[in-house]
Write a protein that holds these residues in place. Structure first.
Motif, short mmCIF file in Angstrom:
data_model
loop_
_atom_site.label_atom_id
_atom_site.label_comp_id
_atom_site.label_asym_id
_atom_site.label_seq_id
_atom_site.Cartn_x
_atom_site.Cartn_y
_atom_site.Cartn_z
N GLU A 141 0.68 -1.17 -0.05
CA GLU A 141 -0.14 -0.09 -0.17
C GLU A 141 0.90 1.29 0.14
O GLU A 141 0.46 2.54 -0.67
N LEU A 142 2.05 1.14 0.72
CA LEU A 142 2.88 2.42 0.80
C LEU A 142 3.53 2.53 -0.82
O LEU A 142 3.55 3.69 -1.15
N ALA A 143 3.96 1.35 -1.01
CA ALA A 143 4.40 1.54 -2.55
C ALA A 143 3.57 2.04 -3.66
O ALA A 143 3.97 2.60 -4.78
N ALA A 144 2.25 1.64 -3.67
CA ALA A 144 1.18 2.01 -4.49
C ALA A 144 1.11 3.70 -4.54
O ALA A 144 0.86 4.12 -5.87
N ALA A 145 1.89 4.50 -3.87
CA ALA A 145 1.66 5.79 -3.80
C ALA A 145 3.07 6.43 -4.59
O ALA A 145 3.10 7.56 -4.76
N LEU A 146 3.86 5.48 -4.75
CA LEU A 146 5.00 5.93 -5.60
C LEU A 146 5.23 5.96 -7.02
O LEU A 146 4.47 4.85 -7.62
N LYS A 147 5.98 6.66 -7.58
CA LYS A 147 5.97 6.39 -9.16
C LYS A 147 7.04 5.34 -9.56
O LYS A 147 6.57 4.71 -10.57
N HIS A 148 7.91 4.79 -8.60
CA HIS A 148 8.87 3.88 -8.89
C HIS A 148 8.82 2.73 -7.73
O HIS A 148 9.69 2.65 -7.05
N PRO A 149 7.78 2.18 -7.80
CA PRO A 149 7.65 1.02 -6.48
C PRO A 149 8.61 -0.19 -6.75
O PRO A 149 8.69 -0.85 -5.65
N ARG A 150 8.99 -0.19 -7.86
CA ARG A 150 10.22 -1.35 -7.74
C ARG A 150 11.44 -1.07 -6.94
O ARG A 150 11.95 -2.26 -6.46
N ARG A 151 11.66 -0.01 -6.61
CA ARG A 151 12.94 0.19 -5.88
C ARG A 151 12.47 0.54 -4.04
O ARG A 151 13.28 1.21 -3.60
N PHE A 152 11.17 0.01 -4.01
CA PHE A 152 10.92 0.48 -2.50
C PHE A 152 10.58 -1.11 -1.82
O PHE A 152 10.25 -2.02 -2.41
N LEU A 153 10.89 -1.14 -0.75
CA LEU A 153 10.71 -2.44 0.06
C LEU A 153 10.66 -1.77 1.64
O LEU A 153 11.16 -0.86 2.00
N GLY A 154 10.33 -2.84 2.72
CA GLY A 154 10.39 -2.63 4.09
C GLY A 154 11.69 -3.04 4.52
O GLY A 154 12.17 -4.19 4.19
N THR A 155 12.29 -2.22 5.26
CA THR A 155 13.36 -2.78 6.11
C THR A 155 13.18 -2.62 7.37
O THR A 155 13.21 -1.34 8.36
N HIS A 156 12.63 -3.43 8.38
CA HIS A 156 12.18 -3.36 9.65
C HIS A 156 13.26 -3.85 10.55
O HIS A 156 13.65 -4.95 10.88
N PHE A 157 14.00 -2.56 10.97
CA PHE A 157 15.01 -2.83 12.15
C PHE A 157 14.28 -3.23 13.49
O PHE A 157 13.30 -2.74 13.48
N PHE A 158 15.12 -3.56 14.30
CA PHE A 158 14.86 -3.91 15.57
C PHE A 158 15.72 -2.92 16.87
O PHE A 158 16.64 -2.50 16.59
N ASN A 159 14.71 -2.85 17.89
CA ASN A 159 15.23 -1.83 18.89
C ASN A 159 15.85 -2.48 20.31
O ASN A 159 15.21 -3.71 20.40
#
Length: 301
Positions: A141-159
């Motif tokens: 859903e976040l990627a759908a707002a981008l012009k180039h979703p191919r270069r987008f992903l989630g990077t879930h770091f931990f605390n």
């Protein structure tokens, strides 16, 4: 010497396999930890915040983290030498166009994340990788707002980011395989291990972690055992490095509540937040960041 235990790289160098320039949007606990991790692995980092005051507060968090790492012998150079490669700006338009990676680390509000990601996309080149540190929201859903979703992903770091060994990479249907490969290499250069999961509510880690945390809260609510004893049971009985209630304090009760509400809407009643969690958040008992949650953290703030 491990990837997180070397001196600062020369300006513009890429000696440790991380991008030469990284931008991090949001300088809270998670954002500051991500900034610190990339600084200690040789990147020049730009921290983006909404105001100058917030940017200075973020810089102070990074500085405090570097000082702690130095006291514990985890970095072998003066913290100031790392901090010298940290810039701050108050407008996403000021993100360097040639940044290799932009990581969004703002609160878990879809509209806010979309706003900062689309603004960042407009500021950088088409080859810049865009990433979200979301722990539960739909990456697709976040990627759908981008012009180039191919270069987008989630990077879930931990605390806490510098000490954690895991990064959960969340891949949307349009994420390019080459982007995933590049980010996997960067995670390795940070001295961490990645797992790759497809985009689904709660991914792998939040879905499992929240399930355990909510049940632990229900046990406190029902008077089954004290928070300390519940945590000890999981630490000694199941060899968890940290009990679920102490982890809830570390993550933040407000953050855990928001994730639980999202998962309940997406996956059903089994993720409905306990009333005790709602009450503690309403009372401002948010965990470590407020000094009080299921445990007292005054000595560690």
């Amino acid at each position: 010497m491990s990837p997180t235990e070397h001196g600062p790289a020369e300006q513009g160098a890429d000696k440790q396999g991380v991008p030469v320039t990284v931008a991090v949007i949001g300088g809270g606990t998670m954002g500051a930890g991500i900034v610190q991790q990339f600084l200690t692995c040789g990147a020049d980092v730009v921290l983006v915040e909404a105001t100058g005051e917030a940017a200075e507060a973020g810089r102070a968090r990074v500085s405090a983290g570097l000082d702690k790492a130095a006291r514990r012998g985890r970095i072998d150079a003066d913290p100031a030498s790392y901090l010298a490669r940290l810039g701050t700006v108050t407008d996403t338009a000021e993100i360097p166009a040639d940044a290799g990676l932009v990581v969004e680390a703002v609160p878990e509000k879809p509209e806010l994340k979309i706003a900062v990601l689309t603004a960042a996309e407009a500021a950088v080149g088409e080859d810049t990788v865009l990433a979200s540190n979301t722990s539960s929201l739909s990456v697709a859903e976040l990627a759908a707002a981008l012009k180039h979703p191919r270069r987008f992903l989630g990077t879930h770091f931990f605390n806490p980011v510098p000490a954690s060994k895991l990064v959960e990479l969340v891949v949307a249907p349009e994420t390019d395989d080459g982007v995933v490969a590049s980010v996997r290499g960067w995670v390795g250069a940070l001295g961490k291990t990645e797992i790759v999961v497809r985009d689904a509510p709660g991914f792998a880690t939040s879905r499992l972690g929240v399930t355990l945390g909510l049940e632990a809260i229900r046990m406190v609510e029902e008077g089954v055992a004290s928070p300390a004893d519940i945590d000890t049971a999981m630490e000694l009985g199941y060899r968890h490095p940290m009990g679920p209630l102490r982890l809830t304090d570390l993550v933040g009760l407000d953050v855990r509540l928001a994730i639980a509400e999202y998962l309940a809407a997406e996956l059903g009643d089994r993720f409905t937040p306990p009333e005790l969690l709602r009450r503690m958040v309403a009372e401002g008992r948010l965990g470590r960041k407020s000094g009080q949650g299921f445990h007292t953290w005054d000595e560690e703030r």
